[in-house]
Write a protein that holds these residues in place. Structure first.
Motif, short mmCIF file in Angstrom:
data_model
loop_
_atom_site.label_atom_id
_atom_site.label_comp_id
_atom_site.label_asym_id
_atom_site.label_seq_id
_atom_site.Cartn_x
_atom_site.Cartn_y
_atom_site.Cartn_z
N SER A 63 42.57 48.71 47.32
CA SER A 63 43.73 47.48 46.97
C SER A 63 44.99 47.30 48.44
O SER A 63 45.36 46.22 47.97
CB SER A 63 44.34 48.68 45.93
N ALA A 64 44.65 47.91 49.22
CA ALA A 64 45.96 47.92 50.30
C ALA A 64 45.71 46.73 51.06
O ALA A 64 45.75 45.92 51.59
CB ALA A 64 46.37 49.27 50.59
N THR A 65 44.40 46.69 51.38
CA THR A 65 43.45 45.66 52.33
C THR A 65 43.05 44.63 51.74
O THR A 65 43.50 43.79 52.58
CB THR A 65 42.41 46.99 52.89
N TYR A 66 43.16 44.86 50.53
CA TYR A 66 42.58 43.38 50.40
C TYR A 66 43.29 43.16 48.70
O TYR A 66 43.75 43.92 48.41
CB TYR A 66 41.08 43.80 49.66
N ASP A 67 42.94 42.05 48.67
CA ASP A 67 43.84 41.50 47.42
C ASP A 67 43.29 41.38 45.65
O ASP A 67 42.30 40.90 45.96
CB ASP A 67 43.77 40.24 47.74
N VAL A 68 43.27 43.20 45.54
CA VAL A 68 42.77 43.00 44.52
C VAL A 68 44.10 44.12 44.17
O VAL A 68 44.28 45.24 44.29
CB VAL A 68 41.30 44.17 44.94
N SER A 69 43.50 44.19 41.93
CA SER A 69 44.46 45.29 41.90
C SER A 69 44.10 46.68 41.62
O SER A 69 42.82 46.86 42.61
CB SER A 69 44.72 45.15 40.30
N ALA A 70 44.94 48.13 41.62
CA ALA A 70 44.35 48.63 41.93
C ALA A 70 43.88 49.71 41.34
O ALA A 70 42.61 49.69 40.84
CB ALA A 70 45.93 49.68 41.10
N GLU A 71 43.71 48.73 39.29
CA GLU A 71 42.57 48.82 38.57
C GLU A 71 40.64 48.22 38.69
O GLU A 71 39.83 49.12 38.76
CB GLU A 71 42.77 48.34 37.07
N ASP A 72 40.20 47.83 39.50
CA ASP A 72 39.93 46.58 40.22
C ASP A 72 38.73 47.52 40.99
O ASP A 72 38.14 48.27 41.30
CB ASP A 72 40.25 45.87 40.21
N ALA A 73 40.27 48.08 41.78
CA ALA A 73 39.53 48.33 42.65
C ALA A 73 39.09 50.00 42.57
O ALA A 73 37.89 50.46 43.13
CB ALA A 73 40.82 48.97 44.28
N GLY A 74 39.86 50.29 41.70
CA GLY A 74 39.23 52.01 40.94
C GLY A 74 37.94 52.16 40.45
O GLY A 74 36.58 52.46 41.15
#
Lengths: 114, 303
Positions: free
Chosen positions: A79-90
């Motif tokens: 989530s920190a590296t790419y433009d993606v929400s924490a929920e989506d990253a999980g």
């Protein structure tokens, strides 16, 4: 990840940090051959003679499967590296780790922790 | 020709050097010998050399109530036992193909057509029926140079593409398209190639005297799929996807002196990769010419 890792629907949800076995502190196998190509990768497993295609998301997760981070930490990193929400990253992390596990690309859980 | 045996009992050997592939055919069947020599006349040599693929076609014994079978062996391995004499030449071609990966272990062998245009290597990987042979022949008529219609032979160390100028095998449904390109098929011998049915062979040198390409680096990897009446279109493919798809049509991923995956990765790093939907052959060729930067025919003519 071809053989459809990235395109598959999400697997059964596993809360971050609560994976089981090989996926709790996932550690990628180091005895496979990896060829990185423009942010994606081919992973060749000589023990099964299988080749796996990792798309950009799968390869990004693969790179941080070092056995020291749990699934929550990997999702946070993504989530920190790419433009993606924490929920989506999980969601991505859970789904792709399941794929890695099914394809025996992670060290088995009885291996020594990193 | 159908089912008739030549009466000659003397064995005749023909040696050929087809680019980097050397082969010899030994047979007492004169019609086969003549057909093979007719197809490969410019490539006949005095001696094929010790590493040549050796194909032998011998009439088998005749049993009461059964038709005589021929025995087609390649490097002493029995490959086929056809009954009809018009099956023999396609089987010889097939037998040579089977042995090519083993005879050239320092090459990576892909199931692909391969061409050279303006010094650039173009690989068209695909399974049987993808239209790669027809497309290769069509591009040949427009000035591209031929390397092979069934193989892309990539030197594992240099990553260069080498020629294996075998004859192009045209299946019967493809005859009208090929004739529309100005390649005359009428009058050529028909052969039977297993489940593929009737085929005819065209050697690229019959299309153009300068048809055979030279060793070159791979600059384009294009996966064709023929779709009837489709508007020809190219879609970019990531290098990883291309290498993955290439490994699926590789004959010797594990039999090559280098790990095949490493070779493929290095090849695609220097290439543009696409999926091609091919439809009308002329518009498809025009699309590919635009991709590689102009008509090869014009380049050839002005050279």
């Amino acid at each position: 990840m071809d053989r459809e890792t990235a395109a598959k629907p999400a697997m059964a949800a596993v809360p971050p940090g609560e994976g089981t076995g090989a996926t709790r502190f996932p550690r990628r196998r180091t005895d496979v051959r990896v060829q990185e190509l423009d942010g994606e990768a081919l992973v060749y497993d000589a023990t099964t003679a299988d080749t796996h295609l990792l798309n950009a998301t799968a390869y990004a997760i693969w790179q941080v499967c070092d056995g020291r981070r749990d699934t929550g930490a990997i999702a946070t990193h993504l989530s920190a590296t790419y433009d993606v929400s924490a929920e989506d990253a999980g969601e991505h992390v859970r789904r792709i780790l399941e794929e890695f596990d099914e394809r025996c690309l992670l060290e088995s859980p009885d291996q020594e922790p990193a | 020709m159908f089912g008739l045996l030549d009466r000659s009992t003397s064995r005749t050997v023909t040696h050929v050097a087809l680019g980097v592939v050397r082969a010899s055919l030994e047979t007492p069947v004169q019609s086969l010998h003549d057909g093979f020599r007719r197809l490969y006349r410019p490539f006949v040599t005095e001696d094929a050399g010790g590493d040549a693929i050796r194909v032998r076609v011998m009439p088998g014994s005749l049993h009461w109530g059964h038709r005589r079978r021929f025995r087609v062996t390649a490097d002493d391995r029995l490959r086929f036992e056809p009954v009809r004499s018009d099956e023999l030449l396609p089987r010889v071609e097939w037998a040579i193909n089977w042995e090519v990966p083993a005879s050239l272990p320092h090459y990576l062998h892909l199931h692909a057509s391969s061409l050279e245009v303006n010094g650039c290597g173009v690989i068209l990987p695909g399974h049987s029926g993808s239209g790669k042979s027809t497309l290769a022949l069509a591009l040949l008529t427009r000035g591209w140079r031929y390397l092979c219609d069934e193989f892309a032979l990539i030197q594992a160390d240099s990553l260069l593409l080498d020629p294996f100028p075998r004859a192009v095998c045209i299946k019967r449904p493809g005859y009208p398209v090929i004739e529309s390109l100005g390649v005359r098929l009428t009058g050529r011998p028909h052969y039977v190639k297993g489940s593929k049915g009737y085929v005819r062979f065209v050697h690229p040198l019959e299309v153009r005297e300068d048809a055979i390409g030279r060793r070159c680096p791979v600059r384009y990897v294009i996966f064709p799929t023929y779709v009837e009446d489709a508007e020809p279109a190219l879609a970019p493919l990531s290098r990883a996807e291309a290498a993955f798809a290439m490994h699926q049509v590789c004959f010797n991923l594990f039999g090559c002196r280098r790990l095949g995956l490493d070779v493929l990765a290095e090849v695609v790093r220097g290439a543009e990769c696409y999926r091609l939907t091919s439809g009308d052959i002329h518009r498809t060729c025009a699309l590919l010419e635009r991709l590689v930067g102009g008509s090869a025919q014009q380049v050839v003519r002005s050279a």
